[in-house]
Design a protein around this motif. Structure first.
Motif, PDB file in Angstrom:
ATOM      1  N   SER A  45     142.900   2.105  46.718  1.00 28.70           N
ATOM      2  CA  SER A  45     142.446   3.266  45.949  1.00 28.70           C
ATOM      3  C   SER A  45     141.326   2.870  45.007  1.00 28.70           C
ATOM      4  CB  SER A  45     143.612   3.876  45.163  1.00 28.70           C
ATOM      5  OG  SER A  45     144.077   2.973  44.177  1.00 28.70           O
ATOM      6  N   ARG A  46     140.514   3.850  44.623  1.00 27.23           N
ATOM      7  CA  ARG A  46     139.329   3.563  43.819  1.00 27.23           C
ATOM      8  C   ARG A  46     139.690   2.912  42.483  1.00 27.23           C
ATOM      9  NH1 ARG A  46     134.947   8.202  43.475  1.00 27.23           N
ATOM     10  NH2 ARG A  46     134.970   7.647  45.689  1.00 27.23           N
ATOM     11  N   ARG A  63     140.484  -9.766  39.374  1.00 25.64           N
ATOM     12  CA  ARG A  63     139.463 -10.728  38.963  1.00 25.64           C
ATOM     13  C   ARG A  63     139.540 -11.038  37.476  1.00 25.64           C
ATOM     14  NH1 ARG A  63     133.371  -8.550  38.462  1.00 25.64           N
ATOM     15  NH2 ARG A  63     132.512 -10.202  37.150  1.00 25.64           N
ATOM     16  N   ALA A  64     139.870 -10.034  36.657  1.00 24.96           N
ATOM     17  CA  ALA A  64     139.912 -10.244  35.210  1.00 24.96           C
ATOM     18  C   ALA A  64     141.105 -11.100  34.812  1.00 24.96           C
ATOM     19  CB  ALA A  64     139.944  -8.903  34.491  1.00 24.96           C
ATOM     20  N   ALA A  65     142.291 -10.774  35.389  1.00 21.78           N
ATOM     21  CA  ALA A  65     143.509 -11.517  35.047  1.00 21.78           C
ATOM     22  C   ALA A  65     143.687 -12.771  35.889  1.00 21.78           C
ATOM     23  CB  ALA A  65     144.728 -10.618  35.198  1.00 21.78           C
ATOM     24  N   LYS A  66     142.857 -12.934  36.922  1.00 21.57           N
ATOM     25  CA  LYS A  66     142.936 -14.084  37.836  1.00 21.57           C
ATOM     26  C   LYS A  66     144.347 -14.239  38.414  1.00 21.57           C
ATOM     27  CE  LYS A  66     139.082 -16.881  36.124  1.00 21.57           C
ATOM     28  NZ  LYS A  66     138.395 -15.772  35.454  1.00 21.57           N
ATOM     29  N   ARG A  67     144.788 -13.202  39.104  1.00 20.11           N
ATOM     30  CA  ARG A  67     146.088 -13.259  39.766  1.00 20.11           C
ATOM     31  C   ARG A  67     146.082 -12.369  41.009  1.00 20.11           C
ATOM     32  NH1 ARG A  67     149.805  -9.018  38.467  1.00 20.11           N
ATOM     33  NH2 ARG A  67     148.827  -7.382  37.219  1.00 20.11           N
ATOM     34  N   ARG A 106     128.900 -13.742  54.409  1.00 16.82           N
ATOM     35  CA  ARG A 106     127.869 -13.220  53.515  1.00 16.82           C
ATOM     36  C   ARG A 106     128.495 -12.844  52.177  1.00 16.82           C
ATOM     37  NH1 ARG A 106     122.801 -10.845  53.897  1.00 16.82           N
ATOM     38  NH2 ARG A 106     122.367  -9.178  52.398  1.00 16.82           N
ATOM     39  N   PRO A 107     127.964 -13.343  51.060  1.00 20.96           N
ATOM     40  CA  PRO A 107     128.539 -13.018  49.759  1.00 20.96           C
ATOM     41  C   PRO A 107     128.465 -11.518  49.473  1.00 20.96           C
ATOM     42  CG  PRO A 107     127.042 -14.888  49.597  1.00 20.96           C
ATOM     43  CD  PRO A 107     126.847 -14.304  50.956  1.00 20.96           C
ATOM     44  N   VAL A 108     129.527 -11.017  48.850  1.00 23.30           N
ATOM     45  CA  VAL A 108     129.605  -9.601  48.482  1.00 23.30           C
ATOM     46  C   VAL A 108     129.497  -9.509  46.967  1.00 23.30           C
ATOM     47  CG1 VAL A 108     131.020  -7.515  48.521  1.00 23.30           C
ATOM     48  CG2 VAL A 108     131.050  -9.084  50.479  1.00 23.30           C
ATOM     49  N   PRO A 109     128.483  -8.824  46.430  1.00 22.31           N
ATOM     50  CA  PRO A 109     128.340  -8.742  44.970  1.00 22.31           C
ATOM     51  C   PRO A 109     129.305  -7.735  44.366  1.00 22.31           C
ATOM     52  CG  PRO A 109     126.560  -7.560  46.034  1.00 22.31           C
ATOM     53  CD  PRO A 109     127.343  -8.216  47.133  1.00 22.31           C
ATOM     54  N   LEU A 155     135.695  -8.529  52.819  1.00 25.73           N
ATOM     55  CA  LEU A 155     135.843  -8.600  51.373  1.00 25.73           C
ATOM     56  C   LEU A 155     135.159  -7.395  50.741  1.00 25.73           C
ATOM     57  CD1 LEU A 155     134.979 -12.377  50.777  1.00 25.73           C
ATOM     58  CD2 LEU A 155     137.230 -11.356  51.123  1.00 25.73           C
ATOM     59  N   SER A 156     135.760  -6.869  49.682  1.00 31.05           N
ATOM     60  CA  SER A 156     135.166  -5.722  48.996  1.00 31.05           C
ATOM     61  C   SER A 156     135.648  -5.700  47.556  1.00 31.05           C
ATOM     62  CB  SER A 156     135.533  -4.411  49.696  1.00 31.05           C
ATOM     63  OG  SER A 156     136.933  -4.196  49.667  1.00 31.05           O
ATOM     64  N   PHE A 157     134.942  -4.934  46.718  1.00 35.53           N
ATOM     65  CA  PHE A 157     135.317  -4.709  45.323  1.00 35.53           C
ATOM     66  C   PHE A 157     135.675  -3.229  45.168  1.00 35.53           C
ATOM     67  CE2 PHE A 157     133.015  -8.642  44.819  1.00 35.53           C
ATOM     68  CZ  PHE A 157     133.590  -9.265  43.709  1.00 35.53           C
ATOM     69  N   PRO A 158     136.949  -2.847  45.316  1.00 34.87           N
ATOM     70  CA  PRO A 158     137.302  -1.432  45.095  1.00 34.87           C
ATOM     71  C   PRO A 158     137.079  -0.991  43.661  1.00 34.87           C
ATOM     72  CG  PRO A 158     139.279  -2.775  45.346  1.00 34.87           C
ATOM     73  CD  PRO A 158     138.114  -3.652  45.704  1.00 34.87           C
ATOM     74  N   THR A 159     137.153  -1.925  42.712  1.00 31.24           N
ATOM     75  CA  THR A 159     136.817  -1.680  41.311  1.00 31.24           C
ATOM     76  C   THR A 159     136.052  -2.905  40.815  1.00 31.24           C
ATOM     77  OG1 THR A 159     138.725  -2.733  40.238  1.00 31.24           O
ATOM     78  CG2 THR A 159     139.053  -0.496  41.073  1.00 31.24           C
ATOM     79  N   PRO A 160     135.368  -2.824  39.673  1.00 26.56           N
ATOM     80  CA  PRO A 160     134.656  -4.003  39.173  1.00 26.56           C
ATOM     81  C   PRO A 160     135.546  -5.210  38.933  1.00 26.56           C
ATOM     82  CG  PRO A 160     133.887  -2.040  38.045  1.00 26.56           C
ATOM     83  CD  PRO A 160     135.070  -1.623  38.864  1.00 26.56           C
ATOM     84  N   SER A 161     136.848  -5.004  38.701  1.00 25.39           N
ATOM     85  CA  SER A 161     137.737  -6.127  38.396  1.00 25.39           C
ATOM     86  C   SER A 161     138.715  -6.455  39.520  1.00 25.39           C
ATOM     87  CB  SER A 161     138.525  -5.838  37.109  1.00 25.39           C
ATOM     88  OG  SER A 161     139.322  -4.679  37.255  1.00 25.39           O
ATOM     89  N   HIS A 162     138.621  -5.786  40.668  1.00 29.10           N
ATOM     90  CA  HIS A 162     139.533  -6.048  41.780  1.00 29.10           C
ATOM     91  C   HIS A 162     138.752  -6.445  43.028  1.00 29.10           C
ATOM     92  CE1 HIS A 162     142.347  -3.714  39.244  1.00 29.10           C
ATOM     93  NE2 HIS A 162     143.279  -4.413  39.852  1.00 29.10           N
TER      94      HIS A 162
END
Length: 296
Positions: free
Chosen positions: A236-237, A214-218, A147-150, A193-200
């Motif tokens: 961590s948050r 996600r931002a740096a794609k690494r 299931r996709p995680v937003p 799968l989870s997003f601990p921050t908007p960019s991770h």
């Protein structure tokens, strides 16, 4: 469904009965030269709530009814024999108009609106996610086995493709934004799968965790404990640290704290009889065992 738009009642103001009509005014004093005061008029009645009754006319799932962010569209999955699963779309600005039917071709539940005119639909049996346009145009499709995680900002989705690899998608177009060079996860039940921050993005397994930027794609952290059979892992948050707790033997627990920035590890052990819960409290790692007084 009945939608209520209560402008006067939204703030919780009580209904007020109009005061009784005033009696006859007392005659002015003979020595007074002031003009008589006219009686006060009664306050207007509060506006009545606006009611709109929307009938589906088919078997609908009330559990998955969605309303668009601009409050114009109401969407619900329905079963329309012989066409099969579809979305029933009501224009709330013109409630008297007949609803629009958007065929799905699969049995799926709408997850959320990804724009004012597109709905995300996931079907576990078909192993696919659809981005369905409410105008009835051809839906966009992507095959996935989880299931996709937003993301917190709603612009991206994290899921696992049919080859068992984690992939990040555009929530609206389902275009691949990034397919990380991380270890495949397959269809394992122990992967989350989870997003601990908007960019991770965190990929948590039974024996470790991988943290993606996600931002740096690494890949910023990949902590694996090959000898462990059960691991509790948290991020961590702020996405700066990864903490893992696993059983070293029957009576010893090992906690591993990894800094995402430089990869530095800090480890310590404690006695316990079961895998504990682990969480972050600010910059502190909280590890609680089955015994209430043993909290590190």
């Amino acid at each position: 469904w009945v939608l209520l738009s209560c402008a006067a009642l939204a703030c919780g103001a009580p209904l007020v009965e109009p005061p009784p009509a005033p009696g006859p005014a007392a005659p002015p004093l003979a020595s007074s030269s002031a003009a008589p005061v006219p009686p006060a008029s009664a306050p207007p009645d509060p506006p009545r709530p606006e009611q709109r009754l929307v009938k589906a006319g088919a078997r609908a799932s009330f559990e998955h009814v969605l309303v668009s962010p601009d409050e114009r569209w109401l969407v619900a999955p329905v079963d329309l024999p012989p066409a099969g699963p579809a979305l029933l779309v009501h224009d709330l600005q013109t409630p008297a108009a007949p609803p629009r039917v958007v065929a799905l071709g699969m049995t799926g539940a709408p997850m959320r609106f990804v724009s004012s005119a597109r709905v995300l639909v996931h079907d576990v049996a078909a192993k696919a996610v659809l981005s369905v346009a409410l105008d009835g145009s051809e839906p966009l499709r992507f095959g996935c086995i989880t299931r996709p995680v937003p993301s917190p900002d709603g612009k991206a989705l994290a899921t696992v493709d049919p080859e068992g690899r984690v992939v990040l998608l555009s929530a609206e177009t389902l275009a691949v934004e990034w397919r990380p060079d991380a270890r495949p996860v397959g269809e394992r039940d122990d992967v989350a799968l989870s997003f601990p921050t908007p960019s991770h993005v965190a990929i948590t397994r039974a024996n470790g965790v991988t943290l993606l930027d996600r931002a740096a794609k690494r890949v910023v952290a990949d902590v694996v404990l090959p000898s462990a059979t059960e691991v509790r892992a948290v991020v961590s948050r702020g996405g700066k640290y990864v903490a893992l707790v696993h059983a070293e033997d029957a009576l010893v627990l090992r906690t591993v704290l990894v800094s995402v920035e430089d990869g530095k590890r800090t480890e310590w052990t404690q006695k316990a009889q079961s895998i504990p819960q682990v969480a972050f409290g600010g910059d502190a790692v909280l590890v609680s065992s089955a015994v209430p007084e043993e909290v590190t």
